[in-house]
Design a protein around this motif. Structure first.
Motif, short mmCIF file in Angstrom:
data_model
loop_
_atom_site.label_atom_id
_atom_site.label_comp_id
_atom_site.label_asym_id
_atom_site.label_seq_id
_atom_site.Cartn_x
_atom_site.Cartn_y
_atom_site.Cartn_z
N ASN A 75 0.75 -1.49 -0.21
CA ASN A 75 0.02 0.46 -0.06
C ASN A 75 1.04 1.22 -0.11
OD1 ASN A 75 0.77 0.10 2.56
ND2 ASN A 75 -0.56 -0.33 3.43
N PHE A 76 0.19 2.19 -0.06
CA PHE A 76 1.22 3.59 0.09
C PHE A 76 2.24 3.45 1.38
CE2 PHE A 76 1.71 8.28 0.84
CZ PHE A 76 3.03 8.42 -0.59
N LYS A 77 1.58 3.64 2.37
CA LYS A 77 3.08 3.62 3.77
C LYS A 77 3.74 2.55 3.59
CE LYS A 77 0.92 3.81 7.87
NZ LYS A 77 0.08 3.35 9.19
N ASP A 78 3.31 1.56 2.90
CA ASP A 78 4.53 0.35 3.03
C ASP A 78 5.61 0.84 2.12
OD1 ASP A 78 4.11 -0.23 5.37
OD2 ASP A 78 2.67 -1.99 4.19
N PHE A 79 4.88 2.29 0.54
CA PHE A 79 5.75 2.31 -0.54
C PHE A 79 6.98 2.73 -0.43
CE2 PHE A 79 5.43 4.71 -4.16
CZ PHE A 79 6.22 4.02 -4.80
N VAL A 80 6.17 3.99 0.69
CA VAL A 80 6.83 4.94 1.44
C VAL A 80 8.25 4.86 1.53
CG1 VAL A 80 7.74 7.54 2.27
CG2 VAL A 80 5.08 6.81 0.46
N ALA A 81 7.64 3.41 2.99
CA ALA A 81 8.53 2.87 4.59
C ALA A 81 9.37 2.08 3.52
CB ALA A 81 8.00 2.12 5.18
N PHE A 82 9.52 1.25 2.65
CA PHE A 82 10.06 0.61 1.00
C PHE A 82 11.25 1.73 0.39
CE2 PHE A 82 11.69 -1.21 -2.39
CZ PHE A 82 12.05 -2.35 -1.96
N LEU A 83 10.91 2.92 -0.03
CA LEU A 83 11.89 3.14 -0.68
C LEU A 83 12.35 4.56 -0.26
CD1 LEU A 83 9.69 4.86 -3.59
CD2 LEU A 83 10.89 3.21 -3.69
N SER A 84 11.99 4.39 1.86
CA SER A 84 13.02 5.44 2.60
C SER A 84 14.04 4.69 2.96
CB SER A 84 12.67 5.34 3.78
OG SER A 84 11.92 4.41 4.88
N ALA A 85 14.84 3.69 2.45
CA ALA A 85 16.27 3.19 2.78
C ALA A 85 16.55 3.21 1.62
CB ALA A 85 16.01 1.75 2.97
N PHE A 86 15.83 3.80 0.71
CA PHE A 86 17.16 4.63 -0.68
C PHE A 86 16.93 5.75 -0.07
CE2 PHE A 86 14.83 0.64 -1.85
CZ PHE A 86 16.28 -0.21 -2.96
N SER A 87 16.55 6.90 0.31
CA SER A 87 17.01 7.69 0.78
C SER A 87 18.25 7.86 2.02
CB SER A 87 15.81 8.36 1.86
OG SER A 87 16.52 9.36 2.31
N ALA A 88 18.65 9.16 0.70
CA ALA A 88 20.09 9.80 1.46
C ALA A 88 20.53 9.70 3.51
CB ALA A 88 20.55 10.86 0.69
N LYS A 89 19.07 9.81 3.41
CA LYS A 89 18.95 10.46 4.27
C LYS A 89 18.38 9.29 5.86
CE LYS A 89 16.21 13.99 3.11
NZ LYS A 89 14.90 15.49 3.95
N ALA A 90 18.51 8.17 5.21
CA ALA A 90 18.45 7.01 5.65
C ALA A 90 19.78 6.38 6.39
CB ALA A 90 17.62 5.77 4.81
N SER A 91 19.10 5.77 7.55
CA SER A 91 20.25 5.15 8.79
C SER A 91 21.20 3.63 7.94
CB SER A 91 20.32 5.57 9.75
OG SER A 91 19.13 4.25 9.87
N ALA A 92 21.85 3.80 8.09
CA ALA A 92 23.34 2.79 7.78
C ALA A 92 22.25 1.42 7.88
CB ALA A 92 23.96 2.75 8.57
N GLN A 93 21.49 1.96 9.88
CA GLN A 93 21.02 0.66 9.74
C GLN A 93 19.61 -0.22 8.99
OE1 GLN A 93 21.06 -2.01 12.68
NE2 GLN A 93 19.41 -3.06 12.45
N GLN A 94 18.98 1.25 8.29
CA GLN A 94 17.91 1.06 8.28
C GLN A 94 18.36 0.03 6.27
OE1 GLN A 94 16.53 5.09 8.03
NE2 GLN A 94 14.45 4.01 7.87
N LYS A 95 19.26 0.42 6.14
CA LYS A 95 20.05 0.20 4.84
C LYS A 95 20.09 -1.11 4.65
CE LYS A 95 21.56 5.03 3.08
NZ LYS A 95 20.74 4.79 2.19
N ILE A 96 20.73 -1.82 6.00
CA ILE A 96 21.84 -2.44 6.60
C ILE A 96 20.41 -3.65 6.37
CG2 ILE A 96 22.08 -3.91 7.54
CD1 ILE A 96 24.66 -2.05 8.27
N GLU A 97 19.20 -3.33 6.78
CA GLU A 97 18.15 -4.35 7.07
C GLU A 97 17.55 -4.80 5.71
OE1 GLU A 97 15.30 -1.95 9.99
OE2 GLU A 97 16.87 -2.80 11.63
N LEU A 98 17.52 -3.75 5.24
CA LEU A 98 17.35 -3.81 3.48
C LEU A 98 17.71 -4.50 2.95
CD1 LEU A 98 14.96 -3.26 1.99
CD2 LEU A 98 16.50 -1.51 0.69
N ILE A 99 18.99 -4.60 2.81
CA ILE A 99 20.16 -5.69 2.62
C ILE A 99 19.93 -7.08 2.73
CG2 ILE A 99 22.64 -5.70 2.19
CD1 ILE A 99 23.16 -2.66 2.05
N PHE A 100 19.48 -7.43 4.33
CA PHE A 100 20.04 -8.76 4.76
C PHE A 100 18.18 -9.15 4.55
CE2 PHE A 100 18.06 -11.24 8.03
CZ PHE A 100 19.12 -11.85 8.10
N LYS A 101 17.33 -8.17 3.89
CA LYS A 101 15.90 -8.41 3.66
C LYS A 101 16.65 -9.51 2.09
CE LYS A 101 13.31 -5.84 6.42
NZ LYS A 101 11.91 -4.35 6.34
#
Length: 165
Positions: A75-101
């Motif tokens: 849904n839209f909320k989850d779409f934005v949450a998914f994209l947030s890991a690609f944001s330059a402002k995302a934390s290293a933790q968020q990026k690592i969690e996406l990579i792990f997934k």
């Protein structure tokens, strides 16, 4: 936000911002909503894997099949949450969690040697043989203190990445 054709209210925008740790401005949320509506061709209120495949940058990604498992029926909320890991402002933790997934394709909370080998195969394509991939991955795991029989949890994965640097 029930259907894709509805209009975002200020409340909706703020709710989405909060859901993604305020990584996007209100204008960025509105722009993402417009893109979401374009992708949601049937105005169902969610985007299917097939609709994601209409994004050329997505289909060109060597990991697109793995990512499709993560984005199907967002849904839209989850779409934005998914994209947030690609944001330059995302934390290293968020990026690592996406990579792990990406590695944990069966969603069991662990990445096995086989899981990691499949990602390496997706990334290397025909430029490496299966034997070369196994050798490289085995060596990298050994250097980080793991074996082919190790299953990496998210915490292990973080330690693994830290040990590589």
């Amino acid at each position: 936000m029930g259907t894709a054709s509805s209009i975002l209210t200020q409340y909706d925008i703020e709710e989405v911002q909060e859901h993604c740790n305020n990584l996007f401005s209100q204008q960025e949320i509105v722009s993402l909503y417009q893109r979401f509506c374009q992708l949601d061709r049937n105005a169902k209120g969610f985007i299917s894997a097939d609709e994601f495949l209409s994004v050329p940058e997505f289909t060109m990604n060597p990991l697109s099949q793995r990512l499709l498992k993560m984005v199907d029926d967002l849904n839209f909320k989850d779409f934005v949450a998914f994209l947030s890991a690609f944001s330059a402002k995302a934390s290293a933790q968020q990026k690592i969690e996406l990579i792990f997934k990406v590695y944990d394709s069966d969603r069991n909370g662990k990445a096995s040697f086989k899981d990691m080998l499949e990602v390496l195969k997706d990334l290397s394509g025909p430029f490496m043989s299966d034997e070369q991939r196994e050798e490289v991955l085995s060596q990298v795991l050994r250097e980080a203190g793991y074996t082919k029989d190790s299953y990496l949890t998210l915490d292990d994965f973080i330690k693994f990445l830290v040990n590589l640097t």
